[in-house]
Design a protein around this motif. Sequence first.
Motif, PDB file in Angstrom:
ATOM      1  N   ILE A 118       5.305   6.584  -7.843  1.00 26.39           N
ATOM      2  CA  ILE A 118       5.999   7.622  -7.073  1.00 26.39           C
ATOM      3  C   ILE A 118       6.902   6.963  -6.028  1.00 26.39           C
ATOM      4  O   ILE A 118       8.032   7.395  -5.796  1.00 26.39           O
ATOM      5  CB  ILE A 118       4.993   8.585  -6.405  1.00 26.39           C
ATOM      6  CG1 ILE A 118       4.194   9.357  -7.460  1.00 26.39           C
ATOM      7  CG2 ILE A 118       5.696   9.539  -5.436  1.00 26.39           C
ATOM      8  CD1 ILE A 118       5.029  10.109  -8.474  1.00 26.39           C
ATOM      9  N   ALA A 119       6.429   5.900  -5.382  1.00 22.31           N
ATOM     10  CA  ALA A 119       7.262   5.173  -4.416  1.00 22.31           C
ATOM     11  C   ALA A 119       8.506   4.613  -5.109  1.00 22.31           C
ATOM     12  O   ALA A 119       9.608   4.666  -4.553  1.00 22.31           O
ATOM     13  CB  ALA A 119       6.452   4.051  -3.755  1.00 22.31           C
ATOM     14  N   ILE A 120       8.344   4.105  -6.317  1.00 21.34           N
ATOM     15  CA  ILE A 120       9.486   3.597  -7.088  1.00 21.34           C
ATOM     16  C   ILE A 120      10.419   4.752  -7.454  1.00 21.34           C
ATOM     17  O   ILE A 120      11.642   4.629  -7.365  1.00 21.34           O
ATOM     18  CB  ILE A 120       8.997   2.862  -8.347  1.00 21.34           C
ATOM     19  CG1 ILE A 120       8.226   1.601  -7.943  1.00 21.34           C
ATOM     20  CG2 ILE A 120      10.163   2.514  -9.266  1.00 21.34           C
ATOM     21  CD1 ILE A 120       7.425   0.987  -9.077  1.00 21.34           C
ATOM     22  N   ALA A 121       9.854   5.888  -7.841  1.00 21.82           N
ATOM     23  CA  ALA A 121      10.677   7.056  -8.192  1.00 21.82           C
ATOM     24  C   ALA A 121      11.536   7.487  -7.008  1.00 21.82           C
ATOM     25  O   ALA A 121      12.690   7.888  -7.190  1.00 21.82           O
ATOM     26  CB  ALA A 121       9.792   8.209  -8.653  1.00 21.82           C
ATOM     27  N   GLY A 122      10.987   7.395  -5.800  1.00 23.91           N
ATOM     28  CA  GLY A 122      11.775   7.739  -4.621  1.00 23.91           C
ATOM     29  C   GLY A 122      13.022   6.873  -4.497  1.00 23.91           C
ATOM     30  O   GLY A 122      14.106   7.358  -4.175  1.00 23.91           O
ATOM     31  N   ALA A 123      12.891   5.586  -4.782  1.00 26.98           N
ATOM     32  CA  ALA A 123      14.042   4.671  -4.729  1.00 26.98           C
ATOM     33  C   ALA A 123      15.019   4.964  -5.858  1.00 26.98           C
ATOM     34  O   ALA A 123      16.238   4.914  -5.665  1.00 26.98           O
ATOM     35  CB  ALA A 123      13.561   3.228  -4.784  1.00 26.98           C
ATOM     36  N   ASN A 157       0.860  -1.180   0.000  1.00 29.38           N
ATOM     37  CA  ASN A 157       0.000   0.000   0.000  1.00 29.38           C
ATOM     38  C   ASN A 157       0.900   1.234   0.000  1.00 29.38           C
ATOM     39  O   ASN A 157       1.539   1.538   1.009  1.00 29.38           O
ATOM     40  CB  ASN A 157      -0.904   0.002   1.231  1.00 29.38           C
ATOM     41  CG  ASN A 157      -1.897   1.140   1.214  1.00 29.38           C
ATOM     42  OD1 ASN A 157      -1.726   2.126   0.497  1.00 29.38           O
ATOM     43  ND2 ASN A 157      -2.941   1.014   2.011  1.00 29.38           N
ATOM     44  N   PRO A 158       0.969   1.974  -1.105  1.00 26.59           N
ATOM     45  CA  PRO A 158       1.871   3.123  -1.180  1.00 26.59           C
ATOM     46  C   PRO A 158       1.536   4.216  -0.168  1.00 26.59           C
ATOM     47  O   PRO A 158       2.395   5.015   0.187  1.00 26.59           O
ATOM     48  CB  PRO A 158       1.712   3.618  -2.617  1.00 26.59           C
ATOM     49  CG  PRO A 158       0.385   3.117  -3.052  1.00 26.59           C
ATOM     50  CD  PRO A 158       0.175   1.818  -2.323  1.00 26.59           C
ATOM     51  N   ASP A 159       0.298   4.247   0.326  1.00 19.62           N
ATOM     52  CA  ASP A 159      -0.059   5.248   1.328  1.00 19.62           C
ATOM     53  C   ASP A 159       0.739   5.071   2.615  1.00 19.62           C
ATOM     54  O   ASP A 159       0.830   5.990   3.420  1.00 19.62           O
ATOM     55  CB  ASP A 159      -1.563   5.197   1.628  1.00 19.62           C
ATOM     56  CG  ASP A 159      -2.396   5.707   0.457  1.00 19.62           C
ATOM     57  OD1 ASP A 159      -1.898   6.582  -0.288  1.00 19.62           O
ATOM     58  OD2 ASP A 159      -3.518   5.215   0.281  1.00 19.62           O
ATOM     59  N   HIS A 160       1.332   3.895   2.809  1.00 22.73           N
ATOM     60  CA  HIS A 160       2.152   3.644   3.996  1.00 22.73           C
ATOM     61  C   HIS A 160       3.553   4.219   3.876  1.00 22.73           C
ATOM     62  O   HIS A 160       4.311   4.185   4.843  1.00 22.73           O
ATOM     63  CB  HIS A 160       2.232   2.144   4.289  1.00 22.73           C
ATOM     64  CG  HIS A 160       0.920   1.553   4.682  1.00 22.73           C
ATOM     65  ND1 HIS A 160       0.655   0.216   4.592  1.00 22.73           N
ATOM     66  CD2 HIS A 160      -0.229   2.119   5.135  1.00 22.73           C
ATOM     67  CE1 HIS A 160      -0.583  -0.022   4.992  1.00 22.73           C
ATOM     68  NE2 HIS A 160      -1.133   1.131   5.314  1.00 22.73           N
ATOM     69  N   GLN A 161       3.921   4.721   2.694  1.00 19.34           N
ATOM     70  CA  GLN A 161       5.271   5.248   2.550  1.00 19.34           C
ATOM     71  C   GLN A 161       5.354   6.634   1.923  1.00 19.34           C
ATOM     72  O   GLN A 161       6.412   7.252   1.961  1.00 19.34           O
ATOM     73  CB  GLN A 161       6.162   4.261   1.804  1.00 19.34           C
ATOM     74  CG  GLN A 161       5.906   4.112   0.337  1.00 19.34           C
ATOM     75  CD  GLN A 161       6.733   2.981  -0.241  1.00 19.34           C
ATOM     76  OE1 GLN A 161       6.214   1.922  -0.476  1.00 19.34           O
ATOM     77  NE2 GLN A 161       8.008   3.209  -0.464  1.00 19.34           N
ATOM     78  N   LEU A 162       4.279   7.130   1.364  1.00 16.17           N
ATOM     79  CA  LEU A 162       4.291   8.483   0.811  1.00 16.17           C
ATOM     80  C   LEU A 162       3.917   9.449   1.931  1.00 16.17           C
ATOM     81  O   LEU A 162       2.833   9.349   2.490  1.00 16.17           O
ATOM     82  CB  LEU A 162       3.314   8.585  -0.361  1.00 16.17           C
ATOM     83  CG  LEU A 162       3.587   7.621  -1.526  1.00 16.17           C
ATOM     84  CD1 LEU A 162       2.527   7.778  -2.608  1.00 16.17           C
ATOM     85  CD2 LEU A 162       4.973   7.823  -2.100  1.00 16.17           C
ATOM     86  N   VAL A 163       4.817  10.371   2.243  1.00 16.51           N
ATOM     87  CA  VAL A 163       4.635  11.200   3.443  1.00 16.51           C
ATOM     88  C   VAL A 163       4.556  12.701   3.185  1.00 16.51           C
ATOM     89  O   VAL A 163       4.133  13.446   4.060  1.00 16.51           O
ATOM     90  CB  VAL A 163       5.766  10.926   4.473  1.00 16.51           C
ATOM     91  CG1 VAL A 163       5.713   9.493   4.956  1.00 16.51           C
ATOM     92  CG2 VAL A 163       7.126  11.251   3.877  1.00 16.51           C
ATOM     93  N   MET A 164       4.949  13.130   2.024  1.00 16.11           N
ATOM     94  CA  MET A 164       4.975  14.560   1.738  1.00 16.11           C
ATOM     95  C   MET A 164       3.722  14.972   0.959  1.00 16.11           C
ATOM     96  O   MET A 164       3.043  14.142   0.375  1.00 16.11           O
ATOM     97  CB  MET A 164       6.246  14.911   0.957  1.00 16.11           C
ATOM     98  CG  MET A 164       7.536  14.604   1.717  1.00 16.11           C
ATOM     99  SD  MET A 164       7.673  15.445   3.303  1.00 16.11           S
ATOM    100  CE  MET A 164       8.049  17.090   2.760  1.00 16.11           C
ATOM    101  N   PRO A 165       3.406  16.269   0.926  1.00 15.58           N
ATOM    102  CA  PRO A 165       2.148  16.702   0.309  1.00 15.58           C
ATOM    103  C   PRO A 165       2.119  16.649  -1.219  1.00 15.58           C
ATOM    104  O   PRO A 165       1.059  16.483  -1.804  1.00 15.58           O
ATOM    105  CB  PRO A 165       1.977  18.138   0.802  1.00 15.58           C
ATOM    106  CG  PRO A 165       3.345  18.586   1.184  1.00 15.58           C
ATOM    107  CD  PRO A 165       4.091  17.363   1.616  1.00 15.58           C
TER     108      PRO A 165
END
Length: 188
Positions: free
Chosen positions: A100-105, A40-48
């Motif tokens: 977006i979670a993948i982009a962060g990595a 669940n990407p909501d568990h790792q996306l923290v910024m607005p």
Amino acid sequence: MLLGTNGSGKSTLLRLLTGLLESQSGEINIKGRVGFVFQNPDHQLVMPTVGADVAFGLVEDRLPLVEVRRRVEDALAAVKLLELQRRPIYALSGGQKQRIAIAGAIARHCEVLLFDEPTALLDPDSQRDLVIQVRHLVKNRGITALWVTHRLDELDYSDGAFLLENGRVVAQGNPEPLKRRLMQNHQT
């Protein structure tokens, strides 16, 4: 791909590999930076916003602002979401959030990406798109990906697979024989 029934140890193995869990015995050695993409990407996306979230993982690297911007843009372009850099996270679809979670990595220059059932919450088209996108990144950027899945069709995009039972690898190698084995097990 990493396969197995519920409770076979797949998610536990990923958490051990990322250091989210401490091993009781043995050693884990991974060369290179590791990125982890939750189910669940909501568990790792923290910024607005999208851009701020991708940049967030770079804080500890203390990079110059121009380098942070370059990495954010490169990572968002790699997952085909550069045009969403200023978009609020809440306005994204589930598939966009996973990318977006993948982009962060990617921005952190992770050499190993661990995916814990990243398509579980996505519709069929988004599932296929995400698998294809990750395969493209693996091939073009030299990234190693370990992908936990229950979806046997995702094996079609895999270079190899491992089957876990009770925390142990019971089969590994070419995905096709493993896929057939699992399909036979589901039919009995």
